[in-house]
Write an enzyme that holds these catalytic residues in place. Structure first.
Site, mmCIF file in Angstrom:
data_model
loop_
_atom_site.group_PDB
_atom_site.id
_atom_site.type_symbol
_atom_site.label_atom_id
_atom_site.label_comp_id
_atom_site.label_asym_id
_atom_site.label_seq_id
_atom_site.Cartn_x
_atom_site.Cartn_y
_atom_site.Cartn_z
ATOM 1 N N GLY A 73 55.447 14.252 -17.275
ATOM 2 C CA GLY A 73 56.705 14.241 -18.014
ATOM 3 C C GLY A 73 57.007 15.509 -18.793
ATOM 4 C CB THR A 98 57.006 6.589 -13.348
ATOM 5 O OG1 THR A 98 56.272 6.903 -14.516
ATOM 6 C CG2 THR A 98 58.476 6.490 -13.675
ATOM 7 N NE ARG A 147 53.477 11.912 -22.526
ATOM 8 C CZ ARG A 147 53.897 11.561 -21.318
ATOM 9 N NH1 ARG A 147 54.120 10.304 -21.037
ATOM 10 N NH2 ARG A 147 54.104 12.453 -20.377
ATOM 11 C CB VAL A 148 58.311 9.987 -25.926
ATOM 12 C CG1 VAL A 148 59.493 9.618 -25.028
ATOM 13 C CG2 VAL A 148 58.186 8.991 -27.081
ATOM 14 N N GLY A 149 57.301 10.448 -22.739
ATOM 15 C CA GLY A 149 57.454 11.279 -21.549
ATOM 16 C C GLY A 149 58.911 11.536 -21.215
ATOM 17 C CG ASP A 150 59.645 12.497 -17.149
ATOM 18 O OD1 ASP A 150 58.537 11.969 -17.390
ATOM 19 O OD2 ASP A 150 60.193 12.451 -16.032
ATOM 20 C CB THR A 202 57.685 9.644 -10.643
ATOM 21 O OG1 THR A 202 56.320 9.348 -10.975
ATOM 22 C CG2 THR A 202 57.772 10.043 -9.188
ATOM 23 N N GLY A 203 56.358 12.064 -12.459
ATOM 24 C CA GLY A 203 55.451 13.198 -12.486
ATOM 25 C C GLY A 203 54.989 13.445 -13.911
HETATM 26 N N1 ASP Z 1 56.819 10.742 -15.855
HETATM 27 C C1 ASP Z 1 55.974 9.774 -16.499
HETATM 28 C C2 ASP Z 1 55.616 10.269 -17.866
HETATM 29 O O1 ASP Z 1 55.337 11.450 -18.028
HETATM 30 C C3 ASP Z 1 54.728 9.482 -15.755
HETATM 31 C C4 ASP Z 1 54.920 9.072 -14.328
HETATM 32 O O2 ASP Z 1 55.832 9.532 -13.667
HETATM 33 O O3 ASP Z 1 54.121 8.259 -13.844
HETATM 34 O O4 ASP Z 1 55.547 9.476 -18.774
#
Ligand code: ASP
Length: 365
Positions: free
Chosen positions: A287, A233, A261-264, A284-285
């Site tokens: 989510g 990300t 699916r939706v992340g953070d 980033t991480g």
């Molecule tokens: N945070 C992002 C998600 O969960 C993934 C990422 O940080 O690469 O969609």
């Protein structure tokens, strides 16, 4: 520390100092009007290009150099806006668009794939001066998802739009549209295919318009194993010469995610947040953990309560996040005064920062 890792680190340090030397502003350089009138809380920007583990263990010198150059380009796009007295909001958008165009990162071109083989991209940005925000999730055709998030903020009464409705809005706004083959990246697909196989799921057909792979599948899947534990990300936080803060984040999400699916990243308060009263954050991480902790907003709450941005970031990333088993990732944080900071609990995090009057600082590890 193994030999290869040391060599990578050394090269990165060398590259960073070369770049810093090239970009350093000599003391005698006359300040621009914007810089001359800058208040004590001078302009500043930080960017990230994801965090993770395996990629850093195996990164070779050429790859490290490529990441370094990409981060330098994105940082310079953002700082150029701030140097000419532009808005923090425009700076974070400019920096993120450069990273979205770069297939090295999991955002825009180079995005991860959902289990059906499609790119579903998420993005958000937030204006710390007004708390205005815009975000999109699961969009498939917009070259710069962060620009679509900006359009939601600027041209609707909403904060968030998703899926086909957001894609239609993007088209109606005249934003650049691209087919799936534009976003496709062979390395990312092989990483995706390896994850699908490892989890016992079928690998879907390659997207329309994408040619067959040049290398035998076995070789590619082996290569993909080294990239299985990373988050690519991208994000930016900035403060302009007026002292206003902004944050932006863009992602293709997690490889092999279920469609929908939706992340953070696009969730205000989870992966993205900005308020002039506390700080600007992009994360980033994994989510799901950031969402449950409302991590970005929590960092800013701790700053409001008197913690320094570094203390607040470290608390959330090194205490709260790992306390939820599987919570991995990092943040970049910028407050109304002071320099940008960062924190991550992974082996590596691509990140860079620049503050008015100082040389850019770029970290590939
Ligand atoms: N945070 C992002 C998600 O969960 C993934 C990422 O940080 O690469 O969609």
């Amino acid at each position: 520390m193994n030999h290869r890792y040391c060599a990578t680190l050394l090269a990165v340090l060398l590259l960073s100092s070369v770049h810093a030397a090239r970009c350093a502003v000599p003391a005698a350089t006359p300040a621009t009007t914007a810089e001359a009138t800058a208040p004590a809380n001078r302009w500043a920007i930080a960017i990230h290009g994801g965090a993770g583990e395996s990629e850093w263990e195996h990164m070779d010198l050429a790859t490290a150099a490529a990441y370094h150059d990409s981060l330098a380009r994105a940082l310079s796009a953002g700082s150029a806006v701030l140097k000419r007295n532009g808005k923090a909001l425009d700076a974070v958008e400019a920096a993120v668009e450069v990273l979205e165009d770069d297939p090295l990162f999991n955002a825009g071109r180079g995005s991860a794939f959902a289990a059906d083989g499609k790119n579903e991209m998420d993005a958000a940005l937030m204006d710390g001066a007004t708390l205005a925000a815009g975000s999109v999730a699961d969009v498939q055709f917009t070259r710069h998802p962060v620009a679509l998030a900006r359009a939601v903020m600027d041209h609707t009464a909403y904060v968030m739009m998703v899926g086909p409705g957001a894609d239609a809005f993007s088209l109606a706004q005249g934003l650049e549209q691209q087919p799936p083959s534009f976003f496709f990246n062979e390395m990312r697909w092989q990483e995706f295919a390896a994850i699908m196989r490892a989890s016992g799921r079928p690998v879907p057909a390659r997207p329309p318009g994408v040619p067959p792979p040049a290398t035998p599948a076995g070789t590619a899947s082996h290569a993909a194993n080294i990239f299985m534990h990373r988050f690519g990300t991208v994000g930016a936080v900035a403060r302009d010469n007026e002292g206003h803060l902004a944050a932006a984040t863009s992602t293709g999400g997690m490889q092999g995610k279920l469609p929908g699916r939706v992340g953070d990243s696009p969730l205000i308060g989870a992966g993205t947040y900005a308020s002039n009263h506390s700080c600007a954050v992009s994360g980033t991480g994994v989510g799901e953990y950031f969402i449950r902790l409302t991590l970005a907003r929590q960092v800013c709450s701790l700053v409001e309560q008197g913690q320094t941005p570094q203390q607040a970031a470290d608390h959330m990333i090194h205490s709260e996040l790992p306390a939820l088993k599987g919570g991995e990732g990092g943040v970049i944080v910028l407050a109304p005064t002071g320099d940008p900071v960062w924190s991550s609990n992974t082996l590596g995090m691509f990140r860079a920062r620049e503050v008015a009057g100082s040389a850019p600082e770029i970290h590939v590890k």
